[in-house]
Design a protein around this motif. Structure first.
Motif, mmCIF file in Angstrom:
data_model
loop_
_atom_site.group_PDB
_atom_site.id
_atom_site.type_symbol
_atom_site.label_atom_id
_atom_site.label_comp_id
_atom_site.label_asym_id
_atom_site.label_seq_id
_atom_site.Cartn_x
_atom_site.Cartn_y
_atom_site.Cartn_z
ATOM 1 N N UNK A 17 -8.147 7.151 4.205
ATOM 2 C CA UNK A 17 -8.774 6.399 5.294
ATOM 3 C C UNK A 17 -9.319 5.057 4.831
ATOM 4 N N UNK A 18 -9.811 4.970 3.607
ATOM 5 C CA UNK A 18 -10.483 3.761 3.132
ATOM 6 C C UNK A 18 -9.526 2.890 2.335
ATOM 7 N N UNK A 19 -9.755 1.566 2.472
ATOM 8 C CA UNK A 19 -8.978 0.578 1.724
ATOM 9 C C UNK A 19 -9.794 0.127 0.508
ATOM 10 N N UNK A 20 -9.096 -0.264 -0.523
ATOM 11 C CA UNK A 20 -9.735 -0.828 -1.718
ATOM 12 C C UNK A 20 -9.109 -2.179 -2.005
ATOM 13 N N UNK A 21 -9.957 -3.124 -2.410
ATOM 14 C CA UNK A 21 -9.459 -4.458 -2.735
ATOM 15 C C UNK A 21 -8.665 -4.410 -4.037
ATOM 16 N N UNK A 22 -7.612 -5.191 -4.120
ATOM 17 C CA UNK A 22 -6.777 -5.202 -5.315
ATOM 18 C C UNK A 22 -6.053 -6.524 -5.418
ATOM 19 N N UNK A 23 -5.436 -6.730 -6.591
ATOM 20 C CA UNK A 23 -4.629 -7.922 -6.819
ATOM 21 C C UNK A 23 -3.218 -7.473 -7.176
ATOM 22 N N UNK A 24 -2.222 -8.040 -6.501
ATOM 23 C CA UNK A 24 -0.827 -7.683 -6.694
ATOM 24 C C UNK A 24 -0.155 -8.816 -7.470
ATOM 25 N N UNK A 25 0.460 -8.472 -8.617
ATOM 26 C CA UNK A 25 1.120 -9.465 -9.468
ATOM 27 C C UNK A 25 2.589 -9.060 -9.577
ATOM 28 N N UNK A 26 3.495 -9.892 -9.111
ATOM 29 C CA UNK A 26 4.921 -9.606 -9.088
ATOM 30 C C UNK A 26 5.604 -10.316 -10.260
ATOM 31 N N UNK A 27 6.273 -9.512 -11.129
ATOM 32 C CA UNK A 27 7.031 -10.031 -12.259
ATOM 33 C C UNK A 27 8.525 -9.910 -11.955
#
Length: 318
Positions: A17-27
């Motif tokens: 149910x809950x979202x968490x902040x994150x950083x997505x790094x595409x290689x």
């Protein structure tokens, strides 16, 4: 892709149910999913995900805002949802298609065909990319559909383009009609104002001519009054000798004085009226029409009173 691409967004496991902040790094061949805070590390489905491990990307939220929601599935069966900018989704799908296409060069299975995406309601998962057999393959707003469906999509796009063009033309026509009506209304008001001004100018010219004639008559009357006063001065020398004529001479003098007073009063009022009319003409020539109208309202009773004074003078003069 030779350079990495990093964006900020949110993630959660499928069903959470809950979202968490994150950083997505595409290689080139993998994607790193880095939590925003160390305390959220245990909520991250994966730390580093190989692009070859991703079997599908489904759209589960609108892609027309700052962030769009997608579901990422893996060969292991694990999946997670990500809220990322639509541009990052497009890039991820393009990289997935590149990786899967490279894998297909050694795989006898056919390469999936990428076609234009079909918009779906926010509650339904729309595959953005399907691989050949089990999972969506990548393309940012793409979904594999048959040629007939592709033709329908293209027809819809062409119809939407024509509808938008028609609405734009209709809007321009509506604006043009509004501008034309407003311009026509302003032109009609200007023509009415010019007609009223012409009528007022004609009335002012006629009134000025009448005042000039009245002024000339008043000057002539004043001359006559001066002559009468001179004659009265001669008659006063005979008062002592002509007792019977004294009353008559006095009456004539009184009448002459009254006539002189009336004439002077008429001349003064006509002069005031003429001065006001000259001011009005000056306002009109300077195109100060509102001031001219107000001045005309003030001049009207003065000129009417002057006309009455002239009438009284004429009646007294006989």
């Amino acid at each position: 892709m030779s350079e990495t691409t990093a964006v900020s967004g949110y993630f959660r496991s499928v069903g959470a149910a809950d979202w968490s902040a994150a950083r997505f790094v595409l290689h080139d061949d993998w994607m790193d999913l880095v939590p925003a805070a160390p305390s959220a590390a245990d909520q991250v489905p994966v730390d580093r995900i190989g692009l070859a491990e991703i079997t599908g990307v489904d759209q589960v939220g609108a892609q027309d805002g700052a962030l769009g929601t997608i579901e990422v599935r893996r060969r292991s069966g694990r999946a997670f949802e990500a809220a990322v900018p639509p541009a990052f989704t497009d890039l991820l799908c393009a990289e997935l298609q590149r990786v899967h296409s490279t894998a297909q060069s050694t795989d006898p299975m056919p390469t999936p065909v990428a076609t234009a995406a079909v918009a779906a309601p926010p509650t339904a998962a729309v595959p953005l990319l399907e691989p050949p057999v089990t999972a969506p393959v990548a393309s940012a707003a793409v979904v594999p559909v048959p040629d007939e469906a592709t033709d329908r999509l293209r027809s819809r796009k062409r119809l939407a383009t024509r509808v938008l063009a028609t609405l734009a033309v209709a809007g321009l026509l509506g604006a043009s009609v509004g501008f034309f009506v407003q311009s026509r209304s302003q032109r009609d008001r200007a023509e009415r104002a010019e007609s009223t001004l012409a009528q007022t100018q004609a009335q002012l010219d006629e009134t000025t001519a009448n005042l000039e004639r009245t002024r000339n008559e008043a000057a002539t009357t004043q001359t006559e009054l001066d002559a009468a006063n001179a004659a009265n001065g001669d008659l006063t020398t005979r008062v002592s000798e002509l007792g019977n004529e004294k009353a008559q001479v006095q009456d004539e003098r009184n009448a002459a004085q009254e006539l002189s007073r009336l004439g002077a009063d008429a001349a003064a009022q006509m002069t005031s009226c003429a001065d006001l009319l000259v001011d009005i003409i000056s306002y009109v020539l300077n195109e100060s029409y509102l001031i001219a109208s107000s001045a005309l309202d003030r001049a009207t009773p003065v000129c009417q009173s002057a006309s009455a004074a002239v009438g009284a003078f004429r009646a007294a003069a006989g």
